[in-house]
Design an enzyme around this catalytic site. Structure first.
Site, mmCIF file in Angstrom:
data_model
loop_
_atom_site.group_PDB
_atom_site.id
_atom_site.type_symbol
_atom_site.label_atom_id
_atom_site.label_comp_id
_atom_site.label_asym_id
_atom_site.label_seq_id
_atom_site.Cartn_x
_atom_site.Cartn_y
_atom_site.Cartn_z
ATOM 1 N N ILE A 2 74.525 -110.619 -137.621
ATOM 2 C CA ILE A 2 73.900 -112.060 -137.186
ATOM 3 C C ILE A 2 72.547 -112.239 -137.652
ATOM 4 O O ILE A 2 71.575 -111.476 -137.596
ATOM 5 C CB ILE A 2 73.876 -111.940 -135.478
ATOM 6 N N GLU A 22 72.969 -105.928 -133.787
ATOM 7 C CA GLU A 22 73.737 -107.125 -133.997
ATOM 8 C C GLU A 22 74.592 -106.977 -135.197
ATOM 9 O O GLU A 22 75.145 -108.057 -136.087
ATOM 10 C CB GLU A 22 72.629 -108.271 -134.479
#
Length: 281
Positions: free
Chosen positions: A148, A193
């Protein structure tokens, strides 16, 4: 409860010789107690009721088969029955609770607590197995490494709860899209992430389409948190199985290198063999 059951049973002695009537009263009484417990504890009690009802049936069948009529003997049998039932019930309940605990511990050992995805440990075990199959059968195998973009900024500007929501929603999007392309795909959360998507029987071009679609859907998702829209994008790197790959690290390093290029070249991009594509084009 033991005292009440004993008192009820002794009172039922005066009802007469109708065993079915006494059995019905006994079952109704136990059911009533179980329903009261359900209301007070907000827990299901049908298993409890089932176990105790079976035990009551066994007791009454034995009682009438023996033709016991002496009230002293009845009292002794009732007390013994209650003690045995309590022991039997507690033992089964402990076994049931232990099984539930083992299921929870097993799931926690293999899944990420937040997203529900498989974790790093399972990624290594599963991917190693998939690589062995690909080598043996000469079938395609692809890996997509997702990250991300600017996730730290999301946490800093919106808070960690917002970041957690982003992780959950991104994981859901990737899983849904990947399964529409490959039912055997498996998604893992391997870092804060970072997600790895293993695609058995899918070649590089197909994996490229999956990665681009995932990045596009995430960037257009408009994740909402407390009325605020959080802009989220993904970067991805892809690798696929080649004859020179002997370990899962071989595929991962290529995917990770391509992911780094996607980040370096502007994010919201997918890179395969050093060639980078913008997801929204």
């Amino acid at each position: 409860m033991v005292g009440l059951l004993t008192a009820i049973r002794l009172l039922m002695v005066g009802i007469g010789d109708s065993g079915f009537l006494q059995l019905g009263i006994g079952l109704a009484f136990v059911l009533g107690l179980m329903l009261i417990r359900a209301v007070l504890t907000q827990k299901t009690v049908w298993l409890d009721f089932g176990i105790q009802s079976v035990a009551i049936l066994i007791f009454w069948v034995t009682f009438f088969a023996l033709g016991v009529v002496n009230i002293v003997t009845v009292f002794q049998l009732v007390v013994q029955y209650i003690c045995l039932l309590g022991t039997f019930y507690l033992a089964l309940k402990l076994i049931y609770q232990d099984n539930e605990l083992m299921v929870v511990l097993s799931r926690n050992a293999s899944h990420d607590y937040l997203t529900g995805l498989l974790n790093q440990r399972m990624y290594e075990a599963d991917f190693r197995q998939q690589l062995a199959v690909a080598k043996q059968k000469a079938t395609p195998l692809s890996l997509i490494a997702f990250d991300i973009d600017y996730f730290k900024d999301i946490n800093d500007h919106h808070g960690h709860d917002a970041g957690n929501q982003v992780l959950v929603e991104v994981a859901t999007i990737i899983k849904q899209i990947s399964r529409s392309y490959q039912s055997g795909s498996r998604l893992y959360r391997v870092g804060g992430e970072e997600f790895n998507l293993v695609l058995p029987n899918l070649d590089q071009k197909s994996a490229e389409r999956v990665a681009l679609r995932c990045c596009q859907m995430v960037s257009h998702s408009g994740i909402q948190y407390h009325g605020a829209k959080i802009p989220v994008t993904l970067s991805a790197g892809i690798s696929d199985f080649t004859k020179g790959d002997t370990q899962i690290i071989d595929l991962y390093l290529r995917a990770d290198r391509n992911l780094y290029l996607s980040k370096q070249r502007g994010r919201n991009r997918v890179t395969v063999n050093g060639t980078t594509m913008v997801a929204d084009q």
